[in-house]
Design a protein around this motif. Structure first.
Motif, short mmCIF file in Angstrom:
data_model
loop_
_atom_site.label_atom_id
_atom_site.label_comp_id
_atom_site.label_asym_id
_atom_site.label_seq_id
_atom_site.Cartn_x
_atom_site.Cartn_y
_atom_site.Cartn_z
N GLN A 19 0.82 -1.21 0.00
CA GLN A 19 0.00 0.00 0.00
C GLN A 19 0.86 1.27 0.00
O GLN A 19 0.50 2.27 -0.64
N LEU A 20 1.97 1.25 0.71
CA LEU A 20 2.87 2.40 0.70
C LEU A 20 3.44 2.64 -0.69
O LEU A 20 3.53 3.79 -1.16
N LEU A 21 3.84 1.57 -1.37
CA LEU A 21 4.37 1.71 -2.72
C LEU A 21 3.31 2.26 -3.67
O LEU A 21 3.59 3.13 -4.51
N GLU A 22 2.07 1.78 -3.53
CA GLU A 22 0.98 2.28 -4.37
C GLU A 22 0.73 3.76 -4.12
O GLU A 22 0.29 4.49 -5.01
N ALA A 23 1.02 4.21 -2.89
CA ALA A 23 0.84 5.62 -2.54
C ALA A 23 2.03 6.47 -2.94
O ALA A 23 2.06 7.68 -2.69
N GLY A 24 3.05 5.85 -3.53
CA GLY A 24 4.21 6.59 -3.99
C GLY A 24 5.27 6.85 -2.94
O GLY A 24 6.15 7.70 -3.13
N GLU A 25 5.21 6.14 -1.83
CA GLU A 25 6.18 6.34 -0.75
C GLU A 25 7.43 5.50 -0.98
O GLU A 25 7.39 4.44 -1.61
N GLN A 26 8.55 5.97 -0.45
CA GLN A 26 9.79 5.21 -0.47
C GLN A 26 9.84 4.33 0.77
O GLN A 26 9.67 4.81 1.89
N VAL A 27 10.09 3.02 0.56
CA VAL A 27 9.95 2.05 1.64
C VAL A 27 11.24 1.26 1.82
O VAL A 27 11.90 0.88 0.84
N ARG A 28 11.57 1.01 3.09
CA ARG A 28 12.62 0.05 3.43
C ARG A 28 12.00 -0.99 4.36
O ARG A 28 11.20 -0.66 5.23
N ALA A 29 12.37 -2.25 4.16
CA ALA A 29 11.84 -3.34 4.97
C ALA A 29 12.93 -3.89 5.87
O ALA A 29 14.09 -4.00 5.45
N ALA A 30 12.58 -4.22 7.12
CA ALA A 30 13.54 -4.81 8.04
C ALA A 30 12.96 -6.10 8.60
O ALA A 30 11.78 -6.16 8.97
N GLY A 31 13.79 -7.14 8.66
CA GLY A 31 13.34 -8.43 9.19
C GLY A 31 14.50 -9.18 9.81
O GLY A 31 15.67 -8.85 9.59
N VAL A 43 12.28 -2.34 -3.18
CA VAL A 43 12.24 -2.18 -1.74
C VAL A 43 13.54 -2.73 -1.15
O VAL A 43 13.88 -3.90 -1.35
N ASP A 44 14.25 -1.90 -0.44
CA ASP A 44 15.49 -2.29 0.22
C ASP A 44 15.15 -3.13 1.45
O ASP A 44 14.26 -2.78 2.22
N VAL A 45 15.85 -4.26 1.64
CA VAL A 45 15.64 -5.12 2.80
C VAL A 45 16.90 -5.14 3.65
O VAL A 45 18.00 -5.39 3.13
N VAL A 46 16.76 -4.87 4.95
CA VAL A 46 17.90 -4.85 5.85
C VAL A 46 17.61 -5.74 7.05
O VAL A 46 16.47 -6.12 7.31
N ALA A 47 18.67 -6.07 7.78
CA ALA A 47 18.53 -6.90 8.98
C ALA A 47 17.97 -6.07 10.13
O ALA A 47 18.42 -4.94 10.38
N ALA A 48 17.00 -6.63 10.83
CA ALA A 48 16.37 -5.91 11.94
C ALA A 48 17.34 -5.67 13.08
O ALA A 48 17.14 -4.75 13.88
N ASP A 49 18.40 -6.49 13.18
CA ASP A 49 19.35 -6.34 14.28
C ASP A 49 20.46 -5.34 13.96
O ASP A 49 21.46 -5.26 14.68
#
Length: 274
Positions: A19-31, A43-49
């Protein structure tokens, strides 16, 4: 600026990222396991730690309520210039509660509200995605084994939770607010099963399970204290309709998605086909 979505493998986070991407936002994911995190291209993915990396250039954060390490993360978020945190909490969150689930989320809320950062707490009740735990048995055996067919809840679609998170992250006026969220209707687990059966056009049997076996099954999802909390909730909600809220409708002007809609959206999980 960038919005950081933590718990990126979770159902709410996955919906929020889309939904953020559809709204035109820049997103980073952490897990916890970036290599296992599936996100849309770009979408950039980074380590949550690794909070320093995760928070670099971030001004808004969506957080799962994991109290472990939360205070340190929030301190780094403040130093990084984050200006709003949206916390995925839970109904009845209370740091002093005897119930383990309510207490865990209450402690997380307490950390966020004490952080000095503007915040929004989302408190959904039952997640419709809880029904996904039945999917392997439905596919393989055409049945569900559980001791609580008449337990009520008002299951909420993860997309509805994500939509409120989107508003809180991208609009003004949601600072320091608590939003209680539910699906539109109180239904029993048997009602949910019947809805799934109707959607996949296949009969599904409900097989009663003894409590001790069910306790062992639940142990895969959490500590013994969490298991006992889940059992107490199920017993208390048996033949007792769940309260519903109109929060989603008030904030969006739309009716919340039904469990039937959720089932249609996740039909392939119960059939094994795409």
């Amino acid at each position: 600026m960038t919005i950081l979505v933590t718990g990126a493998r979770g159902h709410v986070a996955q919906s929020l990222i889309r939904q953020l991407l559809e709204a035109g936002e820049q997103v980073r994911a952490a897990g916890k396991d970036p290599a296992a995190t599936q996100v849309p291209t770009g979408v950039d993915v980074v380590a949550a730690d690794n909070p320093a990396l995760a928070l670099d250039g971030v001004d808004r954060v969506f957080l799962y309520a994991d109290p472990q390490g939360l205070d340190a993360f929030l301190a780094q978020a403040r130093e990084a210039g984050v200006r709003h945190v949206v916390l995925l909490s839970a109904a009845l969150a209370d740091p002093t509660a005897t119930d383990a689930i309510a207490r865990m989320h209450g402690v997380a809320e307490e950390s966020v509200t004490a952080s000095g950062l503007p915040w929004t707490a989302l408190r959904p009740g039952a997640f419709a995605t809880n029904a996904l735990q039945w999917a392997p048995e439905i596919r393989a055996e055409g049945r569900v084994t559980n001791p609580f067919p008449d337990t009520h809840s008002a299951p909420i679609h993860e997309a509805d939770i994500a939509e409120i998170a989107l508003k809180a992250l991208t609009e003004d006026g949601h600072e320091n607010s608590v939003y209680e969220l539910t699906g539109p209707d109180s239904i029993t687990q048997r009602d949910q099963l019947n809805t799934i059966a109707q959607t996949i056009a296949r009969p599904i049997e409900w097989r009663l399970q003894d409590l001790e076996t069910h306790r062992q099954v639940l142990s895969r999802w959490g500590s013994p204290e969490i298991v006992e909390s889940l059992l107490k909730h199920s017993v208390a909600a048996t033949n007792t309709p769940a309260a519903t809220t109109n929060t989603f409708a008030k904030l969006t002007g739309k009716h919340p998605r039904s469990f039937a809609q959720w089932t249609e959206d996740h039909k392939e999980a119960f059939t094994g086909t795409n």
